[in-house]
Design a protein around this motif. Sequence first.
Motif, PDB file in Angstrom:
ATOM      1  N   GLY A   1     -48.744 -20.698  -0.829  1.00 18.36           N
ATOM      2  CA  GLY A   1     -49.375 -21.989  -1.034  1.00 18.36           C
ATOM      3  C   GLY A   1     -48.487 -23.139  -0.622  1.00 18.36           C
ATOM      4  N   GLY A   2     -47.161 -22.989  -0.850  1.00 19.91           N
ATOM      5  CA  GLY A   2     -46.234 -24.044  -0.483  1.00 19.91           C
ATOM      6  C   GLY A   2     -46.205 -24.289   1.012  1.00 19.91           C
TER       7      GLY A   2
ATOM      8  N   ALA B   1     -39.893 -20.404  -9.028  1.00 18.50           N
ATOM      9  CA  ALA B   1     -41.156 -21.076  -8.711  1.00 18.50           C
ATOM     10  C   ALA B   1     -40.911 -22.340  -7.898  1.00 18.50           C
ATOM     11  CB  ALA B   1     -41.895 -21.410 -10.006  1.00 18.50           C
TER      12      ALA B   1
ATOM     13  N   GLY C   1     -40.131 -21.398  -4.357  1.00 18.58           N
ATOM     14  CA  GLY C   1     -41.317 -20.985  -3.629  1.00 18.58           C
ATOM     15  C   GLY C   1     -42.112 -22.150  -3.070  1.00 18.58           C
ATOM     16  N   LEU C   2     -42.141 -23.256  -3.797  1.00 17.79           N
ATOM     17  CA  LEU C   2     -42.947 -24.391  -3.371  1.00 17.79           C
ATOM     18  C   LEU C   2     -42.382 -25.098  -2.140  1.00 17.79           C
ATOM     19  CD1 LEU C   2     -43.893 -25.899  -6.852  1.00 17.79           C
ATOM     20  CD2 LEU C   2     -45.366 -24.617  -5.284  1.00 17.79           C
TER      21      LEU C   2
ATOM     22  N   LEU D   1     -46.043 -18.119  -4.399  1.00 20.57           N
ATOM     23  CA  LEU D   1     -46.052 -19.576  -4.420  1.00 20.57           C
ATOM     24  C   LEU D   1     -45.685 -20.142  -3.047  1.00 20.57           C
ATOM     25  CD1 LEU D   1     -44.511 -20.446  -7.902  1.00 20.57           C
ATOM     26  CD2 LEU D   1     -46.862 -20.800  -7.135  1.00 20.57           C
TER      27      LEU D   1
ATOM     28  N   LEU E   1     -42.880 -14.046  -7.525  1.00 25.46           N
ATOM     29  CA  LEU E   1     -43.339 -15.400  -7.820  1.00 25.46           C
ATOM     30  C   LEU E   1     -43.038 -16.339  -6.650  1.00 25.46           C
ATOM     31  CD1 LEU E   1     -44.566 -17.126 -10.157  1.00 25.46           C
ATOM     32  CD2 LEU E   1     -42.220 -17.627 -10.852  1.00 25.46           C
TER      33      LEU E   1
END
Length: 463
Positions: A319-320, A367, A370-371, A316, A312
């Motif tokens: 994209g982060g 999550a 990850g961002l 993520l 995860l």
Amino acid sequence: MAETVTPTVDDTPPPASTRRERRGWYIYDWANSAFQTTVITVFLGPFLTTVAEVAAGCELGADSCDGFVYPLGIKVAAGSYYPYLISLSVFLTVFVLPVIGAIADRSAHKKRLLGGAAFTGAGATIALALVTGDRYLLGGALFLVANISFGAAIVVYNSFLPQLGGPDERDGISSRGWALGYLGGGLLLALNLVAITLLDDGDNPQRTLDLARWSIVSAGVWWALFTLVPLRWLRERPPAAALAGGGNILTDGFRQLGRTVREIKAYPLTLYFLLAFLVYNDGIQTVITLASQYGTEELRLEQSTLIITILLVQFLAFGGALSLGALARRIGAWKTVLLSLVLWTGVIIAAFRLPAEAPVPFMVLGAAIGLVLGGSQALSRSLFSQLIPTGKEGEYYGFYEISDKGTSWLGPLAFGLVFQLTSSYRVGLVSLLIFFVVGFLLLAAVPMRRAIVAAGNTPPRVL
């Protein structure tokens, strides 16, 4: 902090790079991230800790172990063995990586240096297949070789960045490299998750350990295989010292490093940024490196939960990294990194409060990590590229890499010491807050535009 020199700004753009060359550079992030994700972040901590616990006389699969091992006659709690190894590997890189960088700056064959370091690290990773039973010393030695080689390869790899684009392009280039790296690391981890799901037997701890070992080996194979692409697509741009010829590149590299150490005081703001990075990134890398051990030993989570969470994080983070890269184009990379450090502080506080045996809150926290993870690291790398005097990229990235991908020193040391004193991973985790708070304050005090001009470079339009 006042500058001691005011060099002339160099407006000469770097040699144009091709799309193929940039793609080759991105692919090395794809290649090496398998080591960071599969080995450092997920499997190696629990694997070596279990091997150390077996060597300490604990039963394989036991819920807890208070035993000790004695590497070189030193009494070490089995649970602290892996954090201490990380600290030792980073201590050794302090002496190795700047020299590698100095050699890279004088070499006409940087791709050979990249390949040599990468294949050495990948070979040591594959050799971890030999770590069975209570061979914790062999496992530790192979990890040291692999991690130092990993860092050496990253130094050479990062030194290509200023050649690939101008000041306004590097945030995007660096962010795309990190993003692709997270995809590559996540893909291999997903494949390992499938294998573990199909083959693992929860009632057989030896099989679980064997699957972890072969997952580690797969990362070495992946790393070696995909390194072939950048070695083919990257272009050599020999520096003037290499074109002049003469001398021995190794001894000249040592001499050049000595001159740089003496002259680096002429760039105090670059040093100040480097200090800030070494502090806050040490905290980031410690969280990444010890998250798996914290999840298994303190939160008592299953290995499958940890792998799903790391997956995860990986996807993520793809994209982060791109999102924070886009944000940096609007408000500047410096402000974006400062914002990410505030978010990292919140992550540590939330991790301390996580309940045991509760996988969902752990995944939610993953999550959030990850961002902010990829962007904070990618933008730090591109920011630093603006602060390096032309022709000394390898040397400066040698110092930078002391706390870059997968490496940290003081964080694991503090974590290991606190655990040995308190037997609590939660208390050890709280000790990491200081890295993010102090790192934020140090970075906020750096006047970035003046620092870039002082290094003889042209600032980007937005900082």
